[in-house]
Design a protein around this motif. Sequence first.
Motif, PDB file in Angstrom:
ATOM      1  N   ILE A 186      -6.061   5.168   1.117  1.00 28.74           N
ATOM      2  CA  ILE A 186      -6.477   4.492  -0.104  1.00 28.74           C
ATOM      3  C   ILE A 186      -7.871   3.929   0.159  1.00 28.74           C
ATOM      4  CG2 ILE A 186      -6.036   2.594  -1.683  1.00 28.74           C
ATOM      5  CD1 ILE A 186      -3.106   2.917  -1.238  1.00 28.74           C
ATOM      6  N   ARG A 192      -5.461  -0.448 -12.967  1.00 28.69           N
ATOM      7  CA  ARG A 192      -6.092  -0.527 -11.653  1.00 28.69           C
ATOM      8  C   ARG A 192      -6.751   0.814 -11.321  1.00 28.69           C
ATOM      9  NH1 ARG A 192      -4.837  -5.148  -9.275  1.00 28.69           N
ATOM     10  NH2 ARG A 192      -5.918  -4.494  -7.365  1.00 28.69           N
ATOM     11  N   VAL A 196      -7.467   3.175  -8.314  1.00 29.96           N
ATOM     12  CA  VAL A 196      -7.000   3.467  -6.957  1.00 29.96           C
ATOM     13  C   VAL A 196      -7.622   4.797  -6.548  1.00 29.96           C
ATOM     14  CG1 VAL A 196      -5.016   3.829  -5.462  1.00 29.96           C
ATOM     15  CG2 VAL A 196      -4.838   2.260  -7.403  1.00 29.96           C
ATOM     16  N   LEU A 228       2.088   1.783  -3.454  1.00 29.54           N
ATOM     17  CA  LEU A 228       1.009   2.270  -4.320  1.00 29.54           C
ATOM     18  C   LEU A 228       0.732   3.745  -4.049  1.00 29.54           C
ATOM     19  CD1 LEU A 228      -0.865   1.224  -6.513  1.00 29.54           C
ATOM     20  CD2 LEU A 228      -2.546   0.712  -4.745  1.00 29.54           C
ATOM     21  N   LYS A 229       0.792   4.155  -2.767  1.00 28.34           N
ATOM     22  CA  LYS A 229       0.608   5.573  -2.449  1.00 28.34           C
ATOM     23  C   LYS A 229       1.707   6.416  -3.090  1.00 28.34           C
ATOM     24  CE  LYS A 229      -1.613   4.912   2.062  1.00 28.34           C
ATOM     25  NZ  LYS A 229      -1.466   5.149   3.516  1.00 28.34           N
ATOM     26  N   ARG A 260      -7.833   7.732  -4.006  1.00 20.25           N
ATOM     27  CA  ARG A 260      -7.027   8.368  -2.964  1.00 20.25           C
ATOM     28  C   ARG A 260      -7.768   9.549  -2.374  1.00 20.25           C
ATOM     29  NH1 ARG A 260      -1.597   8.180  -2.919  1.00 20.25           N
ATOM     30  NH2 ARG A 260      -1.969   9.344  -0.992  1.00 20.25           N
ATOM     31  N   TYR A 287       0.855  -4.509 -10.059  1.00 26.71           N
ATOM     32  CA  TYR A 287       0.519  -4.586  -8.636  1.00 26.71           C
ATOM     33  C   TYR A 287       0.700  -5.997  -8.073  1.00 26.71           C
ATOM     34  CZ  TYR A 287      -2.233  -4.145  -4.345  1.00 26.71           C
ATOM     35  OH  TYR A 287      -2.636  -4.156  -3.039  1.00 26.71           O
ATOM     36  N   ASP A 290     -10.010   2.726  -2.199  1.00 26.99           N
ATOM     37  CA  ASP A 290     -10.384   1.598  -3.060  1.00 26.99           C
ATOM     38  C   ASP A 290      -9.181   1.225  -3.906  1.00 26.99           C
ATOM     39  OD1 ASP A 290     -11.810  -0.344  -4.291  1.00 26.99           O
ATOM     40  OD2 ASP A 290     -12.981   0.990  -5.588  1.00 26.99           O
ATOM     41  N   ASN A 291      -9.067  -0.054  -4.209  1.00 23.47           N
ATOM     42  CA  ASN A 291      -7.977  -0.559  -5.038  1.00 23.47           C
ATOM     43  C   ASN A 291      -8.472  -1.828  -5.719  1.00 23.47           C
ATOM     44  OD1 ASN A 291      -5.574  -1.298  -6.248  1.00 23.47           O
ATOM     45  ND2 ASN A 291      -4.642  -2.041  -4.339  1.00 23.47           N
ATOM     46  N   GLU A 292      -8.744  -1.731  -7.012  1.00 18.17           N
ATOM     47  CA  GLU A 292      -9.254  -2.882  -7.743  1.00 18.17           C
ATOM     48  C   GLU A 292      -8.801  -2.818  -9.190  1.00 18.17           C
ATOM     49  OE1 GLU A 292     -13.464  -2.942  -8.067  1.00 18.17           O
ATOM     50  OE2 GLU A 292     -13.629  -0.786  -8.412  1.00 18.17           O
ATOM     51  N   THR A 300       1.154   6.542  -6.973  1.00 21.00           N
ATOM     52  CA  THR A 300       0.054   7.428  -7.387  1.00 21.00           C
ATOM     53  C   THR A 300       0.373   8.887  -7.097  1.00 21.00           C
ATOM     54  OG1 THR A 300      -1.006   6.958  -5.259  1.00 21.00           O
ATOM     55  CG2 THR A 300      -1.736   5.675  -7.161  1.00 21.00           C
ATOM     56  N   ASP A 324       0.819  -1.207   0.000  1.00 19.62           N
ATOM     57  CA  ASP A 324       0.000   0.000   0.000  1.00 19.62           C
ATOM     58  C   ASP A 324       0.854   1.258   0.000  1.00 19.62           C
ATOM     59  OD1 ASP A 324      -2.216  -1.544  -0.036  1.00 19.62           O
ATOM     60  OD2 ASP A 324      -2.712  -1.321   2.090  1.00 19.62           O
TER      61      ASP A 324
END
Length: 783
Positions: free
Chosen positions: A363, A354, A356, A12-13, A358, A345, A365-367, A16, A9
């Motif tokens: 976060i 994906r 995401v 990913l932060k 923010r 990912y 949602d993440n799908e 993004t 996570d």
Amino acid sequence: MTKPSPLSDDDLKALTDAEMRAAVQHIGGKLSAERRKAMVYYLGLPEYDLTPPEIEGRSKVVSTDVRNTILSMMPQLMAKFVGGDQVVEFQASQPDDEDKAKSCTDYLNYLFFKKNNGHAICSTWFLDALLQKRGFLKIWWDTRAEEKREEYKGLTEIELAQIMDDPEVEAIEQTTYPDEEDAKHRQDALEAMGQQLQQAMQAAQPNPQAPQGNPKAMQAVQQLQAQIAHIQAQPPAMLYDVAFKRSLKAGKIAINNVPPEEFLISREAKSIETARFVGHRVPRTLSELRSMGYKNVDDIASDGDGDLNEERLTRDQQHTYIDDNSGDKSQRIVWVTECYIRCDYDGDGIAELRKVVRAGNQILDNEEVDCAPFVSICPVPLSHMFYGLSVADLAMESQRTKTNILRAQLDNMYLQVNGRYFAVEGQVNLDDLMYSRPGGVVRIKNPNAVGRLDQGHGDGGASTEMMAWMEENLEQSTGWTRYSQGNDSKALNQTATGVQIITGKGDMRVDLIARNFAEGFVDLFRMMLKLVSQHQDKKTQINVNGQWVDMDPREWRNQFDVNINVGLGIGSKDEQVQKLMGLAQQQANAMAIGVSNPKNVYELHVDMAELMGFKNAEKYFNDPEKNPPPPRPDPEAAKMQGQLQIEQMKLQAQNQSKQAELQANAQIEQVKAQYAAQEAEAKRNYEAQLEQARMQMQAEVDNNRQRAEAEQHTLKIQQEAQLAQLKLQNDDAAHQREMAFKWEVAQLEAATKIQVANIASKAKLDDAATQAATAEVSADVTQ
């Protein structure tokens, strides 16, 4: 080679955050400045390079070429796309998909216009593209639960049960009270039955003629008593005042306009489909986030970077700061960025797309998703670039130059009306000089103490020519001419064909812009089809041309192989109708040689009716497939029927011939009688007219004789009057001549007397002078 590891996570932060900072239009930049400038030009504000000089009294006028051009283009573009009931038409790529394609066309156009206000969406979408380079739409399947309060008063038990059967409602308040109207009806019924009971009891009493009583009356008494007891045993009817909470949980297609400053995309991107990063940065309340299904919204850190967006502040001139520290925490606003990023990912070495979400440091949602839910349009694309040019970019230079020319003309006019003057200090009353008014007096002590300064005078003719040149330059830059706008007075002196050719060439630029916009509609409706096929799980009904039709998108699942034709058409609707009329004439000739059929004729007339604005063409034309022609008769039966008709026609012809002969003879006799009567009447009229003419002639002779005698008498009287008048005039003239003669004689006599007196007086004077001279001579001699 080491295998890539999955992203955490925190990774990913960080990823993004980096993509958002590097994206176009994060907080500001060159693109943002250009769009702010375009908005200023559109609003006609004296800002940026339209700022007037900071000198009091100078003109601040701003030309509005950008706004005029865009607002003139908008009606034509709106008419091309949303002028009818259908924006697009789906065509099947396989023979078995014809019905599905037609259902897709009807249902998706219904969703666009009826459920999402397609007209307003297109208006904003086109305006964003024409003004700010690109217009953006977001399309998604909205599953937010909306809670609404509903109140009902005076419900019966049955009505209450029907509402409670709806799984989306929940009763939160309820008040029960007796139904006064039902109680009154029950009381009236009891009173009426009581009267009937008394009458029945009287009839049931025994009498001498029937000692045992009336059995039927006794039975009626028992029935009435049972009915009264039954009514009294019934509980009173109740009414209910209920408040419900309705939770709308069913999903739906949602289409929203995205302000350009809220859209983020990678700088190297050439399209949304191939971009490495696409984002939507939008303010949301905590209540909205909870209704969207997000859980961890309480610990979102404050993020107010969106409030610093200058483009957003320029758009919203009345933007005010919203206090997040209000008592209602659910209305706290946070900036949410919905990121669509391509990244590895799961660590399999292949990047996937994906979603995401923010918000601050969270976060939400993440799908993994299959596409970014955005479509865009651009009026003037540039090769290998995502952002092209807008119509505002093409018109801003002309607006800036025309603004400067207008200001120069107005400033020159102001200076000519209120020029600059010099004044000798102490010799002029400055208050009188500064206060300029018609007929005003300026008090001075010296005639040379005040005067007007020499100053340049602008050339109005040259300025007007320059304005006309800039207008032509604007038309060449944007392609939108005065002929296209329909406000060129010179067009009245042109032929209709010539004006149509010029207008057609001018509209080609707008048609090219419309063609570019059409690609956005293709992407929009393809995405709508994908969403309803994937997410709508139940059948629905819509009204198509006055008929209710079942729509089940589950039958279209994975049926994405349809072609989409955007309804641009060729020319205007009037031109298309004229072309279809010409085609109808050709179709009539084609029917004779068998290359056209009734179905083709029906389809052509349906298209013509729709272009004319009639939504339900079935009111005027019947589909030959739904209403086939009657079956052909048997040839032998038709032959016999034809022979019988021939014999009947022969007999009918003979009867008609005899009847015609009789009618002709009767008409001949009638004509003879009419002729004889007319001859007799004519003879009588002739004799009467002859006698009347003879009498008129005799009367005219008598009148002429009387008239001649009267004229002779009148002439004699006139002659005598003339003689008397001449005599009177002659006597008057003689009298006047006599008086004039006497006056002249008197004048001559008076003049003679005066002359004689003057001569005598002169003689006396001469005599006196002579005597004096003689005396003087005598004196001289004596001396």
